[in-house]
Scaffold this active site. Structure first.
Site, PDB file in Angstrom:
ATOM      1  CG  PHE A 127      -1.836   1.375   1.322  1.00 43.72           C
ATOM      2  CD1 PHE A 127      -3.181   0.970   0.451  1.00 43.72           C
ATOM      3  CD2 PHE A 127      -1.493   2.385   1.761  1.00 43.72           C
ATOM      4  CE1 PHE A 127      -3.751   2.145   0.378  1.00 43.72           C
ATOM      5  CE2 PHE A 127      -2.327   3.494   1.751  1.00 43.72           C
ATOM      6  CZ  PHE A 127      -3.583   3.414   0.936  1.00 43.72           C
ATOM      7  CG  ASP A 212       5.709   3.606   1.829  1.00 42.96           C
ATOM      8  OD1 ASP A 212       5.488   4.331   2.952  1.00 42.96           O
ATOM      9  OD2 ASP A 212       4.666   3.458   1.321  1.00 42.96           O
ATOM     10  CE  LYS A 241       0.060   5.389   7.781  1.00 45.56           C
ATOM     11  NZ  LYS A 241      -1.318   5.803   8.125  1.00 45.56           N
TER      12      LYS A 241
HETATM   13  C1  PLP Z   1       2.871   2.322   3.971  1.00 43.50           C
HETATM   14  C2  PLP Z   1       2.073   3.469   3.460  1.00 43.50           C
HETATM   15  N1  PLP Z   1       2.417   4.187   2.700  1.00 43.50           N
HETATM   16  C3  PLP Z   1       1.396   5.400   2.183  1.00 43.50           C
HETATM   17  C4  PLP Z   1       0.524   5.668   2.851  1.00 43.50           C
HETATM   18  C5  PLP Z   1      -0.259   6.750   2.419  1.00 43.50           C
HETATM   19  O1  PLP Z   1      -0.184   8.029   3.426  1.00 43.50           O
HETATM   20  P1  PLP Z   1      -1.174   9.012   3.452  1.00 43.50           P
HETATM   21  O2  PLP Z   1      -2.583   8.442   3.849  1.00 43.50           O
HETATM   22  O3  PLP Z   1      -0.796  10.074   4.539  1.00 43.50           O
HETATM   23  O4  PLP Z   1      -1.312   9.645   2.164  1.00 43.50           O
HETATM   24  C6  PLP Z   1       0.020   4.753   4.051  1.00 43.50           C
HETATM   25  C7  PLP Z   1      -1.074   5.156   4.772  1.00 43.50           C
HETATM   26  O5  PLP Z   1      -1.681   4.141   5.338  1.00 43.50           O
HETATM   27  C8  PLP Z   1       0.938   3.890   4.338  1.00 43.50           C
HETATM   28  O6  PLP Z   1       0.669   2.716   5.239  1.00 43.50           O
END
Ligand code: PLP
Length: 397
Positions: A127, A212, A241
């Site tokens: 994700f 990520d 986050k």
């Molecule tokens: C691993 C990862 N990357 C990217 C995102 C996307 O982040 P945002 O919701 O701040 O755009 C998330 C959100 O849960 C995530 O868990």
């Protein structure tokens, strides 16, 4: 109802938070093992972050990135010191941080490797966000439904599959983007041999290794960044986050040399690196770098791991307990929604990661007594689950 119904919301209305606790309108208190989806890692309304933001609100809220913003430099220097990655681009969310990484990968592919159509490799069940490029990078069909046509230039491989990796990285691969523990995809950690081979192949073929860390970063897995636990050195990491502990801020960090591909005009964000967000991020990093927080985070996380293995892994319907630090998944042999609802009744808030995985993302400052209380409440919820036999109609979440 005037909001787009994009979220499947729970009825709970939190009105106050402190540390690992949330209170609803009726004054009932809950142990928040969601941290606002892995955001309030230092707990709700953290005093040092609150003071830093208040002070900044009295001084200056916003200036554009056309001017010098010394706080951005202070935060990026701290991030560089902690990560070994000397260049930072600030934005406002995880998707934006990944979007920046994907754009950088394309520039790098064209300018460094001479690729006309640079490709980014990502993994099944990953994700990476909800923008068009990041949902394309994401390895889950559900986030893409109805949004075609999607951008080109992505290839998805199975996670933890060394042979698929060896075959799937080609002459047109500019970068690989991955999570070291897939969060939304079910709390699945990367295998160490897979990571070692990935790092080796990236080095040999001049492919950018991009991690990520939006969910795994800022202490979630026990160290400030998950790559430090995994023992690899990425070229790029993305954060959001926990970086502002609830004040929106994201960042892409990159190694030396990559700044050549992200020159003036190549990318930007009006709010990226806003002084208020920077004040929050600086306070969060000071907590990591100037207090005994890193030690405490590891110690209590070890206690949580022991309790989950000793008291939760053997409960009825549990198939597996997996995770690291403060990021855990409890896989059931049946849908998890009724359990989530029963847990909430017992005063513990948790998450799902797919239909059968209970996901726990507690604040890293949760104390030993609170961890023990949460596990006791889980046992009680499981007893109730046994009574209803996993009946999905019980779920109100
Ligand atoms: C691993 C990862 N990357 C990217 C995102 C996307 O982040 P945002 O919701 O701040 O755009 C998330 C959100 O849960 C995530 O868990």
């Amino acid at each position: 109802m005037t909001l787009f119904p994009t979220y499947q919301r729970n009825d709970l209305r939190p009105v106050h938070g402190e540390g690992a606790w949330l209170w609803d309108e009726a004054g009932k208190k809950y142990l928040d093992f969601t941290s606002g989806l892995g955001v309030c890692n230092l707990g709700h309304v953290h005093p040092r972050v609150k003071e830093a933001v208040k002070e900044q609100l009295d001084r200056l809220w916003h200036v554009s990135n056309l001017f010098q913003i010394p706080l951005q430099e202070e935060v990026s220097e701290r991030l560089a010191q902690a990560s070994g990655l000397p260049f930072t681009f600030f934005c406002n969310s995880g998707a934006e941080a990944n979007e920046a990484a994907l754009k950088l990968a394309r520039r790098y592919g064209r300018e460094r490797k001479g690729l006309a159509k640079p490709e980014v490799v990502t993994f099944q069940s990953s994700f990476h966000g909800r923008t068009l490029a990041t949902l394309t990078a994401t390895g889950q069909i559900k986030v893409k439904e109805g949004f075609a046509p999607l951008p080109e230039g992505f290839r998805r491989l199975p996670y933890n599959d060394v042979s698929a990796l060896e075959a799937g990285l080609t002459d047109t691969t500019a970068a690989v983007l991955l999570e070291l523990i897939q969060g939304e995809g079910g709390v699945h950690p990367a295998d160490p041999p897979f990571l070692r081979r990935l790092e080796e192949l990236c080095r040999e073929r001049e492919i950018l290794l991009m991690v990520d860390e939006v969910q795994t970063g800022m202490g979630r897995t026990g160290s400030l960044f998950a790559f430090q636990e995994a023992g690899i050195q990425p070229d790029v990491i993305t954060l959001a986050k926990g970086l502002g502990n609830g004040i929106p801020v994201g960042a892409m960090l990159g190694r030396s040399g990559l700044e050549a591909h992200f020159g003036p005009g190549s990318h930007g964000s009006t709010f990226g690196g806003n002084p208020v967000a920077m004040a929050a991020a600086k306070a969060v990093l000071r907590e990591w770098m100037e207090t005994d927080l890193p030690v405490r985070v590891k110690e209590t996380a070890r206690h949580l791991a022991v309790l989950l293995h000793e008291r939760v892994a053997g409960l009825p319907f549990v198939r597996e307990v997996r995770g690291q630090g403060w990021m855990w998944g409890v896989e059931l042999d049946r849908p998890v929604a009724p359990l989530l609802s029963l847990l909430q009744e017992q005063g513990v808030l948790a998450l799902v990661a797919g239909p059968r995985v209970l996901r726990l993302l507690p604040p890293l400052v949760t104390g030993v007594a609170e961890v023990e209380l949460a596990v006791t409440r889980m046992e009680e919820a499981w007893l109730l689950l046994e009574e209803v036999g996993g009946d999905e109609s019980v779920s109100r979440v």
